[in-house]
Scaffold this active site. Structure first.
Site, PDB file in Angstrom:
ATOM      1  N   HIS A   4       0.846  -1.204   0.000  1.00  0.00           N
ATOM      2  CA  HIS A   4       0.000   0.000   0.000  1.00  0.00           C
ATOM      3  C   HIS A   4       0.879   1.250   0.000  1.00  0.00           C
ATOM      4  CE1 HIS A   4      -3.086  -2.536   2.377  1.00  0.00           C
ATOM      5  NE2 HIS A   4      -3.601  -2.351   1.174  1.00  0.00           N
ATOM      6  N   ARG A  56      -2.031  -6.120  -8.360  1.00  0.00           N
ATOM      7  CA  ARG A  56      -1.058  -7.172  -8.071  1.00  0.00           C
ATOM      8  C   ARG A  56      -1.040  -8.236  -9.154  1.00  0.00           C
ATOM      9  NH1 ARG A  56      -3.558  -8.185  -2.261  1.00  0.00           N
ATOM     10  NH2 ARG A  56      -5.321  -8.094  -3.660  1.00  0.00           N
TER      11      ARG A  56
END
Length: 159
Positions: free
Chosen positions: A17, A90
């Site tokens: 993050h 991702r």
């Protein structure tokens, strides 16, 4: 002023993050980190704890603001005149879901979504995985910022 938002639950914030937030902070004048409030889910950390941890680990950037939100992200954006959402991807599986969300958000208000490929170092990383590994005593020190590791260890000792 160029503004963007990085939304999520951040329970807890991970180095993945933080990488996306840092990269967004170099591209935009002001980056909001919007911490999602979901009343139906009980997180490990309360919303205020998440906000404080995120503020602590993003303080070096200077142009990052952290706020909670409940409801539609596009409403959060509209209220703050934010034209862009920045999301990390991702894997291809993330893209399928995020593309639908991006198209819906754009259709509702014209807010654009920018996808940033995750640093390969963090391509497997999720808050859920960090919590699970930490709960079983695994070493997650390389996956979360130091203040988050400390809070995580403290929280898990209490449970």
């Amino acid at each position: 002023m160029r503004r963007a938002v990085c939304p999520g639950s951040f329970d807890p914030i991970t180095n993945g993050h933080l990488d996306i937030i840092a990269r967004a902070s170099r591209l935009y004048d002001e980056v909001y980190v919007a911490v999602m409030i979901n009343k139906s889910k009980k997180g490990l950390f309360e919303i205020e704890e998440r906000i404080e941890l995120i503020r602590e680990v993003t303080s070096e950037y200077g142009n990052v603001r952290v706020e909670a939100f409940h409801g539609l992200l596009v409403d959060f954006c509209k209220q703050r005149d934010i034209p862009a959402i920045v999301k990390g991807l991702r894997a291809v599986s993330d893209f399928d879901y995020e593309l639908q969300m991006a198209q819906m958000n754009n259709g509702l208000t014209g807010v654009e979504t920018l996808f940033v490929p995750t640093n390969p170092t963090y391509s497997f990383l999720s808050s859920s995985l960090v919590k699970e590994v930490a709960a079983w005593g695994g070493d997650v020190s390389h996956l979360v910022p130091a203040p988050v590791l400390e809070a995580l260890n403290e929280r898990l000792r209490k449970d």
